[in-house]
Design a protein around this motif. Structure first.
Motif, PDB file in Angstrom:
ATOM      1  N   ASN A 222     -27.906  54.402  33.172  1.00  0.00           N
ATOM      2  CA  ASN A 222     -29.273  53.475  32.689  1.00  0.00           C
ATOM      3  C   ASN A 222     -28.828  52.515  31.645  1.00  0.00           C
ATOM      4  OD1 ASN A 222     -31.152  55.073  34.606  1.00  0.00           O
ATOM      5  ND2 ASN A 222     -31.174  56.733  33.187  1.00  0.00           N
ATOM      6  N   GLY A 223     -27.936  53.191  30.922  1.00  0.00           N
ATOM      7  CA  GLY A 223     -27.750  52.251  29.790  1.00  0.00           C
ATOM      8  C   GLY A 223     -26.740  50.971  30.159  1.00  0.00           C
ATOM      9  N   SER A 224     -25.698  51.227  31.207  1.00  0.00           N
ATOM     10  CA  SER A 224     -24.842  50.146  31.591  1.00  0.00           C
ATOM     11  C   SER A 224     -25.735  49.080  32.349  1.00  0.00           C
ATOM     12  CB  SER A 224     -23.873  50.642  32.427  1.00  0.00           C
ATOM     13  OG  SER A 224     -22.943  49.482  33.083  1.00  0.00           O
ATOM     14  N   ALA A 225     -26.724  49.760  33.197  1.00  0.00           N
ATOM     15  CA  ALA A 225     -27.549  48.839  33.945  1.00  0.00           C
ATOM     16  C   ALA A 225     -28.641  48.112  33.090  1.00  0.00           C
ATOM     17  CB  ALA A 225     -28.629  49.458  35.151  1.00  0.00           C
ATOM     18  N   ALA A 226     -29.038  48.534  32.072  1.00  0.00           N
ATOM     19  CA  ALA A 226     -29.697  47.911  30.961  1.00  0.00           C
ATOM     20  C   ALA A 226     -29.013  46.751  30.261  1.00  0.00           C
ATOM     21  CB  ALA A 226     -30.363  48.898  30.044  1.00  0.00           C
ATOM     22  N   LEU A 227     -27.767  47.007  30.277  1.00  0.00           N
ATOM     23  CA  LEU A 227     -27.185  45.848  29.437  1.00  0.00           C
ATOM     24  C   LEU A 227     -26.683  44.649  30.541  1.00  0.00           C
ATOM     25  CD1 LEU A 227     -24.153  47.981  27.567  1.00  0.00           C
ATOM     26  CD2 LEU A 227     -26.013  46.452  26.478  1.00  0.00           C
ATOM     27  N   THR A 228     -26.528  45.217  31.726  1.00  0.00           N
ATOM     28  CA  THR A 228     -26.178  44.012  32.774  1.00  0.00           C
ATOM     29  C   THR A 228     -27.476  43.418  33.088  1.00  0.00           C
ATOM     30  OG1 THR A 228     -24.780  45.698  33.915  1.00  0.00           O
ATOM     31  CG2 THR A 228     -25.571  43.759  35.168  1.00  0.00           C
ATOM     32  N   LEU A 229     -28.559  43.892  32.908  1.00  0.00           N
ATOM     33  CA  LEU A 229     -29.791  43.075  33.103  1.00  0.00           C
ATOM     34  C   LEU A 229     -30.623  42.747  31.929  1.00  0.00           C
ATOM     35  CD1 LEU A 229     -31.439  45.664  36.129  1.00  0.00           C
ATOM     36  CD2 LEU A 229     -30.253  43.483  36.278  1.00  0.00           C
ATOM     37  N   ASP A 230     -29.988  43.051  30.879  1.00  0.00           N
ATOM     38  CA  ASP A 230     -30.461  42.555  29.323  1.00  0.00           C
ATOM     39  C   ASP A 230     -31.727  42.908  29.361  1.00  0.00           C
ATOM     40  OD1 ASP A 230     -30.376  41.430  27.000  1.00  0.00           O
ATOM     41  OD2 ASP A 230     -31.182  39.461  27.788  1.00  0.00           O
ATOM     42  N   ILE A 231     -32.090  44.522  29.507  1.00  0.00           N
ATOM     43  CA  ILE A 231     -33.355  44.909  29.000  1.00  0.00           C
ATOM     44  C   ILE A 231     -33.230  46.279  28.456  1.00  0.00           C
ATOM     45  CG2 ILE A 231     -34.366  44.043  31.376  1.00  0.00           C
ATOM     46  CD1 ILE A 231     -33.951  46.764  32.467  1.00  0.00           C
ATOM     47  N   ALA A 232     -34.249  46.849  27.986  1.00  0.00           N
ATOM     48  CA  ALA A 232     -33.982  48.010  27.135  1.00  0.00           C
ATOM     49  C   ALA A 232     -33.421  49.105  28.179  1.00  0.00           C
ATOM     50  CB  ALA A 232     -35.363  48.179  26.374  1.00  0.00           C
ATOM     51  N   ARG A 233     -32.839  50.107  27.228  1.00  0.00           N
ATOM     52  CA  ARG A 233     -32.431  51.310  28.226  1.00  0.00           C
ATOM     53  C   ARG A 233     -33.712  52.162  28.522  1.00  0.00           C
ATOM     54  NH1 ARG A 233     -30.972  56.674  27.549  1.00  0.00           N
ATOM     55  NH2 ARG A 233     -28.836  57.052  28.927  1.00  0.00           N
ATOM     56  N   GLU A 234     -34.659  52.219  27.838  1.00  0.00           N
ATOM     57  CA  GLU A 234     -35.726  53.133  28.079  1.00  0.00           C
ATOM     58  C   GLU A 234     -36.564  52.318  29.518  1.00  0.00           C
ATOM     59  OE1 GLU A 234     -36.914  56.026  27.358  1.00  0.00           O
ATOM     60  OE2 GLU A 234     -35.153  56.202  26.358  1.00  0.00           O
ATOM     61  N   THR A 235     -36.334  50.990  29.372  1.00  0.00           N
ATOM     62  CA  THR A 235     -36.967  50.177  30.551  1.00  0.00           C
ATOM     63  C   THR A 235     -36.236  50.296  31.825  1.00  0.00           C
ATOM     64  OG1 THR A 235     -37.937  48.450  28.946  1.00  0.00           O
ATOM     65  CG2 THR A 235     -37.767  47.660  31.276  1.00  0.00           C
ATOM     66  N   SER A 236     -35.129  50.480  31.407  1.00  0.00           N
ATOM     67  CA  SER A 236     -34.001  50.765  32.986  1.00  0.00           C
ATOM     68  C   SER A 236     -34.604  52.146  33.369  1.00  0.00           C
ATOM     69  CB  SER A 236     -32.513  50.678  32.378  1.00  0.00           C
ATOM     70  OG  SER A 236     -31.843  51.027  33.539  1.00  0.00           O
ATOM     71  N   LYS A 237     -34.580  53.041  32.560  1.00  0.00           N
ATOM     72  CA  LYS A 237     -34.966  54.557  32.986  1.00  0.00           C
ATOM     73  C   LYS A 237     -36.304  54.604  33.715  1.00  0.00           C
ATOM     74  CE  LYS A 237     -34.200  58.008  30.121  1.00  0.00           C
ATOM     75  NZ  LYS A 237     -34.247  58.696  28.790  1.00  0.00           N
ATOM     76  N   VAL A 238     -37.334  53.826  33.209  1.00  0.00           N
ATOM     77  CA  VAL A 238     -38.484  53.920  33.861  1.00  0.00           C
ATOM     78  C   VAL A 238     -38.612  52.971  35.195  1.00  0.00           C
ATOM     79  CG1 VAL A 238     -40.799  52.737  33.935  1.00  0.00           C
ATOM     80  CG2 VAL A 238     -40.006  53.600  31.838  1.00  0.00           C
ATOM     81  N   HIS A 239     -37.673  52.224  35.450  1.00  0.00           N
ATOM     82  CA  HIS A 239     -37.331  51.174  36.752  1.00  0.00           C
ATOM     83  C   HIS A 239     -36.921  52.492  37.558  1.00  0.00           C
ATOM     84  CE1 HIS A 239     -38.894  47.662  35.606  1.00  0.00           C
ATOM     85  NE2 HIS A 239     -38.165  47.121  34.856  1.00  0.00           N
ATOM     86  N   ARG A 240     -35.671  53.220  37.110  1.00  0.00           N
ATOM     87  CA  ARG A 240     -35.187  54.064  38.002  1.00  0.00           C
ATOM     88  C   ARG A 240     -35.952  55.167  38.278  1.00  0.00           C
ATOM     89  NH1 ARG A 240     -29.038  56.328  36.982  1.00  0.00           N
ATOM     90  NH2 ARG A 240     -28.767  57.648  38.701  1.00  0.00           N
ATOM     91  N   ARG A 241     -36.732  55.812  37.586  1.00  0.00           N
ATOM     92  CA  ARG A 241     -37.836  56.932  37.904  1.00  0.00           C
ATOM     93  C   ARG A 241     -38.892  56.286  38.779  1.00  0.00           C
ATOM     94  NH1 ARG A 241     -38.117  58.459  32.379  1.00  0.00           N
ATOM     95  NH2 ARG A 241     -39.936  57.176  32.246  1.00  0.00           N
TER      96      ARG A 241
END
Length: 263
Positions: A222-241
């Protein structure tokens, strides 16, 4: 790391054969003189296209016969060397762990494909061309050979500028006009995932959810995806859920099984 007389002779032979069929074996002997390896593969990575295998040397009867075909036809999209974009102007030499996503070595691609080839370590030369094409020389080892030693890696990195220049000149001379052509773009993995979900599964994924799906399949946390997409880690987690909920799955393994046929 100093060159011996034999090293200089091998280098001269490689330089003299640039742009000819004799280059590849001469180039391979440059590396072989300093270290053992199991595969020596030369690719073109054109934007929006599958890799083109330009030349190959494989240790006899060691690599599964289907491995290389499966890579070129399907699984290349999960290869960290294929995905890597942060190249300096002159290219560089990298070891697989240096450029792989943070969860790559627990990803389904690694467990179900890469590890089953018997390979344990890989280094690659990546050289960019003005058109956006990248040249890739992949050098791998089997488990029984052990990983690359520090001294071997230091030697490769020290001489990487010369090795990269030889690789670039060779491929440019093979097809001098191709590097000037505008490549035909094809859909990204995220776009393929979104289209498949909409057309075959009747599921509407957002652009971000499809991007997260592609990154998770490639081995990003989640953290690595967030960095790649330039979004917050929590936002990445929400999208994944949300992605997992829409697809009625609960793991990376299920995601890979559901969507790997797209590659």
């Amino acid at each position: 790391m100093n060159l011996t007389e034999r090293d200089i002779l091998r280098l001269r032979r490689a330089m003299a054969t640039v742009g000819t069929p004799a280059f590849f074996p001469a180039y391979r002997r440059l590396f072989r003189a300093r270290m053992p390896f199991a595969t020596f593969l030369m690719f073109r990575f054109d934007p929006g296209k599958a890799p083109m295998l330009l030349d190959a040397w494989l240790m006899a009867k060691k690599l599964p016969s289907s491995a290389l075909t499966e890579y070129v036809d399907n699984t290349y999209a999960f290869d960290p060397f294929f995905q890597f974009r942060d190249l300096p102007r002159g290219g560089g030499l990298y070891r697989l762990p240096e450029i792989a996503p943070d969860r790559f070595f627990s990803s389904e691609y690694y467990l179900e494909y890469y590890r089953k080839t018997g390979l344990c370590d890989e280094v690659g030369l990546l050289a960019p061309l003005p058109s956006g094409t990248r040249l890739h020389l992949s050098i791998s080892r089997f488990e029984e050979m052990g990983p690359y030693r520090r001294r071997e890696l230091q030697c490769l990195k020290h001489h990487a500028p010369v090795l990269l220049e030889l690789l670039t000149q060779h491929v440019t001379l093979l097809d001098p006009h191709r590097s000037e052509n505008t490549p035909v773009e094809t859909p990204s993995l995220a776009e393929l995932i979104r289209s498949h979900a909409r057309e075959k599964l009747a599921i509407g994924l957002t652009k971000r959810e499809a991007q997260i799906a592609a990154l998770v399949m490639q081995g990003h946390s989640n953290g690595s995806a967030a960095l790649t997409l330039d979004i917050a880690r929590e936002t990445s987690k929400v999208h994944r859920r949300n992605l997992y909920r829409k697809l009625a799955i609960s793991s990376q393994s299920e995601l890979f099984g559901l969507l790997r046929h797209l590659m």
